[in-house]
Design a protein around this motif. Structure first.
Motif, PDB file in Angstrom:
ATOM      1  N   MET A   1      45.869  -4.819  45.275  1.00  0.00           N
ATOM      2  CA  MET A   1      46.262  -4.018  43.927  1.00  0.00           C
ATOM      3  C   MET A   1      44.707  -3.613  43.519  1.00  0.00           C
ATOM      4  O   MET A   1      44.122  -4.532  43.383  1.00  0.00           O
ATOM      5  N   THR A   2      44.767  -2.381  43.103  1.00  0.00           N
ATOM      6  CA  THR A   2      43.648  -1.750  42.528  1.00  0.00           C
ATOM      7  C   THR A   2      43.715  -2.250  40.910  1.00  0.00           C
ATOM      8  O   THR A   2      44.819  -2.063  40.390  1.00  0.00           O
ATOM      9  N   PRO A   3      42.527  -2.852  40.420  1.00  0.00           N
ATOM     10  CA  PRO A   3      42.546  -2.960  38.925  1.00  0.00           C
ATOM     11  C   PRO A   3      42.567  -1.741  38.210  1.00  0.00           C
ATOM     12  O   PRO A   3      42.095  -0.628  38.626  1.00  0.00           O
ATOM     13  N   PRO A   4      43.115  -1.818  37.170  1.00  0.00           N
ATOM     14  CA  PRO A   4      43.088  -0.744  36.339  1.00  0.00           C
ATOM     15  C   PRO A   4      41.652  -0.313  35.796  1.00  0.00           C
ATOM     16  O   PRO A   4      40.845  -0.925  35.861  1.00  0.00           O
ATOM     17  N   ALA A   5      41.556   1.189  35.656  1.00  0.00           N
ATOM     18  CA  ALA A   5      40.234   1.717  35.237  1.00  0.00           C
ATOM     19  C   ALA A   5      40.033   1.042  33.770  1.00  0.00           C
ATOM     20  O   ALA A   5      40.852   0.950  32.864  1.00  0.00           O
ATOM     21  N   ILE A   6      38.746   0.647  33.860  1.00  0.00           N
ATOM     22  CA  ILE A   6      38.045   0.452  32.582  1.00  0.00           C
ATOM     23  C   ILE A   6      37.368   1.501  32.000  1.00  0.00           C
ATOM     24  O   ILE A   6      36.529   2.088  32.530  1.00  0.00           O
ATOM     25  N   ILE A   7      37.677   1.642  30.702  1.00  0.00           N
ATOM     26  CA  ILE A   7      36.681   3.012  30.101  1.00  0.00           C
ATOM     27  C   ILE A   7      36.055   2.433  28.949  1.00  0.00           C
ATOM     28  O   ILE A   7      36.574   1.556  28.054  1.00  0.00           O
ATOM     29  N   ILE A   8      34.487   2.429  28.878  1.00  0.00           N
ATOM     30  CA  ILE A   8      33.692   2.001  27.859  1.00  0.00           C
ATOM     31  C   ILE A   8      33.297   3.274  26.954  1.00  0.00           C
ATOM     32  O   ILE A   8      33.052   4.133  27.590  1.00  0.00           O
ATOM     33  N   ARG A  95      38.146 -10.308  34.644  1.00  0.00           N
ATOM     34  CA  ARG A  95      38.681  -9.135  35.627  1.00  0.00           C
ATOM     35  C   ARG A  95      37.463  -7.771  35.511  1.00  0.00           C
ATOM     36  O   ARG A  95      37.593  -6.794  35.729  1.00  0.00           O
ATOM     37  N   GLY A  96      36.169  -8.565  35.128  1.00  0.00           N
ATOM     38  CA  GLY A  96      35.147  -7.424  35.048  1.00  0.00           C
ATOM     39  C   GLY A  96      35.071  -6.792  33.787  1.00  0.00           C
ATOM     40  O   GLY A  96      33.827  -5.745  33.838  1.00  0.00           O
ATOM     41  N   LEU A 101      31.138  -3.982  30.027  1.00  0.00           N
ATOM     42  CA  LEU A 101      30.545  -3.829  28.689  1.00  0.00           C
ATOM     43  C   LEU A 101      29.333  -4.158  28.514  1.00  0.00           C
ATOM     44  O   LEU A 101      28.323  -3.186  28.106  1.00  0.00           O
ATOM     45  N   ILE A 102      28.839  -5.080  29.347  1.00  0.00           N
ATOM     46  CA  ILE A 102      27.393  -5.804  29.131  1.00  0.00           C
ATOM     47  C   ILE A 102      26.535  -4.773  29.904  1.00  0.00           C
ATOM     48  O   ILE A 102      25.378  -4.117  29.449  1.00  0.00           O
ATOM     49  N   GLU A 103      26.958  -4.294  31.120  1.00  0.00           N
ATOM     50  CA  GLU A 103      26.100  -3.433  31.814  1.00  0.00           C
ATOM     51  C   GLU A 103      26.072  -2.094  31.199  1.00  0.00           C
ATOM     52  O   GLU A 103      24.898  -1.505  31.311  1.00  0.00           O
TER      53      GLU A 103
END
Length: 172
Positions: A1-8, A95-96, A101-103
């Motif tokens: 399953m592909t993890p949901p997209a994270i928007i920063i 979950r990354g 956020l840190i990167e």
């Protein structure tokens, strides 16, 4: 399953309440916490000392937050910042999201001509971003193994680090 997209993205005024909720939830079960992190963020915001305040969204909901604020160094090295607090809702941890956020935050901080960044945190976590314990760079009251720095130019200041006075906020 592909993890949901994270928007920063940068925080907006409308995010303040949810950032408080995310921060409380993220630190609620941590024994090493004084549970004042939400007050620190509010005090940094009130003092206009949030150099960067980023949120992580998943499926349109804020699930994480990270703050950077200026620090003062006893050797007067300029353009250093403190990282923290970093908060991710418990159901979204591992979950990354914190990593993303840190990167992103470190990348943006470099673009602001920062010389480096320091933090108090878990040794196993922050080393993977390049943070390290620096002999001669101290944060009074914190064991050296929990105080980390990352230089963007290869040079580290020496002496004591003083975080913004908002880090003393306790909600009183």
């Amino acid at each position: 399953m592909t993890p949901p997209a994270i928007i920063i993205r940068d925080e907006t005024l409308a995010d303040a309440a949810i950032i408080t909720e995310v921060t409380i939830a993220a630190f609620q079960t941590l024994e090493i916490s004084n549970h004042t992190e939400q007050f620190i963020i509010q005090a940094l915001r009130s003092a206009q000392a949030l150099t960067l305040s980023l949120v992580a969204e998943v499926n349109g909901s804020v699930v994480g937050h990270l703050a950077f604020s200026p620090v003062t160094l006893s050797d007067e090295t300029p353009n250093w910042y403190g990282l923290g607090p970093v908060s991710v809702l418990p159901n979204y941890q591992r979950r990354g999201i914190g990593k993303a956020l840190i990167e992103e935050g470190l990348s943006r901080l470099k673009n602001l001509n920062a010389q480096g960044c320091c933090l108090v945190g878990h040794p196993d976590y922050y080393r993977k971003f390049g943070f390290r314990n620096v002999p001669g760079l101290l944060y009074p009251g914190i064991p050296p193994e929990f105080f980390f720095a990352l230089s963007f130019n290869g040079q580290f200041p020496q002496g004591e680090v003083i975080f913004h006075k908002a880090f003393q906020a306790d909600g009183e």
